[in-house]
Design a protein around this motif. Structure first.
Motif, PDB file in Angstrom:
ATOM      1  N   LEU A   1      66.816  44.561  93.808  1.00  0.00           N
ATOM      2  CA  LEU A   1      67.654  43.237  94.128  1.00  0.00           C
ATOM      3  C   LEU A   1      67.772  42.304  93.089  1.00  0.00           C
ATOM      4  O   LEU A   1      66.770  42.096  92.168  1.00  0.00           O
ATOM      5  N   GLU A   2      68.848  41.726  92.673  1.00  0.00           N
ATOM      6  CA  GLU A   2      69.175  40.714  91.688  1.00  0.00           C
ATOM      7  C   GLU A   2      68.920  39.396  92.518  1.00  0.00           C
ATOM      8  O   GLU A   2      69.369  39.370  93.829  1.00  0.00           O
ATOM      9  N   PRO A   3      68.917  38.434  91.804  1.00  0.00           N
ATOM     10  CA  PRO A   3      68.920  37.024  92.500  1.00  0.00           C
ATOM     11  C   PRO A   3      70.061  36.688  93.423  1.00  0.00           C
ATOM     12  O   PRO A   3      69.923  36.218  94.261  1.00  0.00           O
ATOM     13  N   ALA A   4      71.210  37.169  92.800  1.00  0.00           N
ATOM     14  CA  ALA A   4      72.559  36.854  93.610  1.00  0.00           C
ATOM     15  C   ALA A   4      72.606  37.834  94.824  1.00  0.00           C
ATOM     16  O   ALA A   4      73.043  37.302  95.876  1.00  0.00           O
ATOM     17  N   ASP A   5      71.812  39.136  95.046  1.00  0.00           N
ATOM     18  CA  ASP A   5      71.673  39.812  96.141  1.00  0.00           C
ATOM     19  C   ASP A   5      70.872  39.007  97.292  1.00  0.00           C
ATOM     20  O   ASP A   5      71.227  39.073  98.145  1.00  0.00           O
ATOM     21  N   MET A   6      69.692  38.524  96.571  1.00  0.00           N
ATOM     22  CA  MET A   6      68.536  37.776  97.224  1.00  0.00           C
ATOM     23  C   MET A   6      69.472  36.571  98.028  1.00  0.00           C
ATOM     24  O   MET A   6      69.341  36.413  99.366  1.00  0.00           O
ATOM     25  N   ALA A   7      70.348  35.687  97.249  1.00  0.00           N
ATOM     26  CA  ALA A   7      70.876  34.480  97.907  1.00  0.00           C
ATOM     27  C   ALA A   7      72.159  35.137  99.124  1.00  0.00           C
ATOM     28  O   ALA A   7      72.014  34.475 100.003  1.00  0.00           O
ATOM     29  N   ARG A   8      72.476  35.976  98.804  1.00  0.00           N
ATOM     30  CA  ARG A   8      73.719  36.630  99.942  1.00  0.00           C
ATOM     31  C   ARG A   8      72.891  36.940 101.208  1.00  0.00           C
ATOM     32  O   ARG A   8      73.453  36.869 102.162  1.00  0.00           O
ATOM     33  N   LEU A   9      71.697  37.653 100.898  1.00  0.00           N
ATOM     34  CA  LEU A   9      71.020  37.918 102.128  1.00  0.00           C
ATOM     35  C   LEU A   9      70.446  36.750 102.906  1.00  0.00           C
ATOM     36  O   LEU A   9      70.268  36.843 104.199  1.00  0.00           O
ATOM     37  N   MET A  10      69.975  35.781 102.140  1.00  0.00           N
ATOM     38  CA  MET A  10      69.401  34.662 102.571  1.00  0.00           C
ATOM     39  C   MET A  10      70.562  34.014 103.526  1.00  0.00           C
ATOM     40  O   MET A  10      70.116  33.387 104.741  1.00  0.00           O
ATOM     41  N   VAL A  11      71.501  33.711 102.993  1.00  0.00           N
ATOM     42  CA  VAL A  11      72.549  32.641 103.491  1.00  0.00           C
ATOM     43  C   VAL A  11      73.578  33.451 104.452  1.00  0.00           C
ATOM     44  O   VAL A  11      74.341  32.856 105.272  1.00  0.00           O
TER      45      VAL A  11
END
Length: 507
Positions: free
Chosen positions: A235-245
């Motif tokens: 995961l990249e930070p952008a992937d984490m953000a997308r999964l979160m929101v």
């Protein structure tokens, strides 16, 4: 697909289908995860996703409504936090839970004091406290009174206290939310060290690059439920953000027009806050977002508190060309200058009061009819604030303390905007807030500037200042030591000014 633990490393801790309800509201449902020895397992999600509730269940602070907890493969009932600590599970709370009138060392050893005959071994406790703080990279005097420390320093004391206890599993709930990059780096090194000792770490943070750096696995929660568990390497930070929101958050900072040509609304000259800031001089323009950067202890918060009359201060301040001196915060608010404290729970909101009371507290005169408060007008104001600032609450009769951190910050912004200020000072606007809510708050701040209001933002997050500000002033040791604008608004330029260390030099 959820990554499975390898056969040679069985979980120290396992949660199976944990759920938690407070009355009719279920805040956590059917969440499962494992913690392996020698791994950092990050838990991410938006405010209100259930992260802190899950951590408090695993640390014995809450009892689950359903589900079970296993340690070394055996089901256990955690009777409370002391029982959890006895089993090797310790929690670094997001909230500061220290005794403000005791010294740093007394807090670190509170409840586990070292005896010396019929008295206490203060020397040994001071030395032990100093050693624990040094390992965290914290330059804090063990005999300092905790109530005199900054929020960041208190958090470091709290971490040192927890790590003093023998532990197999350490749970960190937003440990770096109030720390500078330098303090964060020192803490992450400590976490890597305890991971190397075979300790399992559960780690909650909204700082996704930090999660990418430190975590082995990442579990994502959304709306109280489990989205999934992934290897951090995938995961990249952008992937984490997308999964979160549940949506793409590619554009975090709003685009803005420069306020360079507009008139000056605030002039500060040779301003002193005894013990904290000296000879501070700067100007603020109409519609401008002006940032203040610096290390913890640089005097940024105290300078702002002095400007609005919260601290004793001296110097020249002109508001719209008129000399002013505020003896207290109520005078600055009447003049149209409001300050949103970095300590929203301690100074910004009344956590044991309802939302409407908190919203209208600063502007209560607008809601008084005769000798009584007009509750209907107050309720209408709350409805408007909930819509305008997207305050997410299941019920309007909740206490402010029952809101998530992000929604508390939105409520604090709404409270101050009830005063219709011309200058807004926001100290650490997104501390402990998820990326989706950060995006909303950045849009709120940009909108205020577009309306012609002037904004001062104090923040320890350099990307945040660079992303939303027109100019950034940098403080070091109580003084404004430089300004960065345009192409010079980089983390490197800010660090050089904040530390006084040139690129390539050893700190």
């Amino acid at each position: 697909m959820t990554p499975q633990p390898s056969s040679d490393r069985l979980p120290i801790l396992e949660a199976r289908s944990l759920s938690k309800a407070f009355g009719p509201v279920e805040v956590l449902r059917d969440v499962s995860l494992t913690v392996l020895p020698g791994e950092v397992h990050a838990i991410i999600g938006e405010n209100g996703a259930g992260k802190s509730t899950l951590m408090k269940i695993l640390a014995g602070n809450h009892q689950p409504t359903r589900g079970e907890i296993l340690i070394d493969g055996q089901p256990v009932h955690l009777a409370g936090p002391v029982d959890a600590e006895n089993r090797g599970i310790v929690l670094v709370h997001q909230e500061i839970l220290l005794a403000p009138d005791l010294t740093v060392a007394q807090n670190i050893y509170l409840g586990r004091e070292l005896p010396k005959g019929l008295t206490l071994d203060d020397r040994a406790m001071n030395e032990g406290a100093a050693k624990g703080l040094r390992e965290l990279g914290a330059d804090i005097y063990p005999q300092a009174i905790v109530g005199t420390l900054s929020i960041a320093q208190r958090q470091l004391v709290q971490i040192a206290r927890v790590l003093l206890v023998p532990h197999r599993i350490v749970i960190f709930d937003e440990p770096t939310a109030s720390l500078t990059p330098f303090e964060t780096e020192a803490l992450l090194k400590v976490i890597k060290d305890i991971r190397a000792q075979g300790v399992g770490v559960l780690y909650i943070s909204h700082r996704l690059p930090e999660v990418k750096e430190i975590a082995d696995r990442v579990t994502v929660l959304r709306d109280g439920g489990l989205v999934g568990t992934h290897l951090a390497s995938e995961l990249e930070p952008a992937d984490m953000a997308r999964l979160m929101v549940g949506r793409d958050v590619a554009k975090l900072y709003p685009e803005r027009q420069s306020a360079a040509a507009r008139e000056t609304v605030l002039e500060v000259e040779n301003f002193d806050v005894p013990g904290y800031a000296k000879n501070a001089s700067f100007q603020l323009r109409k519609g401008e977002i002006l940032g203040f950067a610096g290390l913890v202890g640089a005097g940024r918060t105290e300078l702002m508190e002095g400007l609005v009359g919260v601290r004793r201060a001296s110097g020249t301040v002109r508001h719209n060309g008129q000399a002013v001196h505020f003896r207290d915060a109520s005078q600055s608010m009447k003049a149209g200058i409001v300050y949103l404290s970095e300590d929203r729970k301690g100074k910004g909101l009344l956590l044991l009061k309802d939302l409407a009371t908190n919203l209208t507290l600063a502007s209560i005169r607008r809601f008084v009819r005769g000798l009584q408060i007009d509750r209907n007008r107050e309720a209408e104001a709350l409805d408007g604030a909930i819509r305008e600032f997207d305050i997410r609450t299941g019920r309007k009769d909740l206490l402010a303390g029952q809101l998530s951190g992000g929604n508390q910050q939105k409520l604090l912004i709404a409270k101050m905007m009830m005063l219709d200020p011309s200058i807004v000072i926001i100290d650490e606007p997104t501390r402990g807030i998820d990326i989706g809510t950060k995006q909303q708050i950045y849009k709120f701040i940009a909108r205020l500037a577009e309306e012609g209001r002037s904004i001062i933002v104090v923040s320890s997050e350099m990307p945040e200042l660079i992303g939303i500000c027109d100019r950034i002033l940098v403080m070091r040791s109580g003084q404004i030591v430089g300004e960065v604008t345009g192409e010079h608004m980089t983390e490197n330029e800010i660090v050089v000014l904040a530390t006084g260390v040139k690129t390539g030099e050893a700190a």
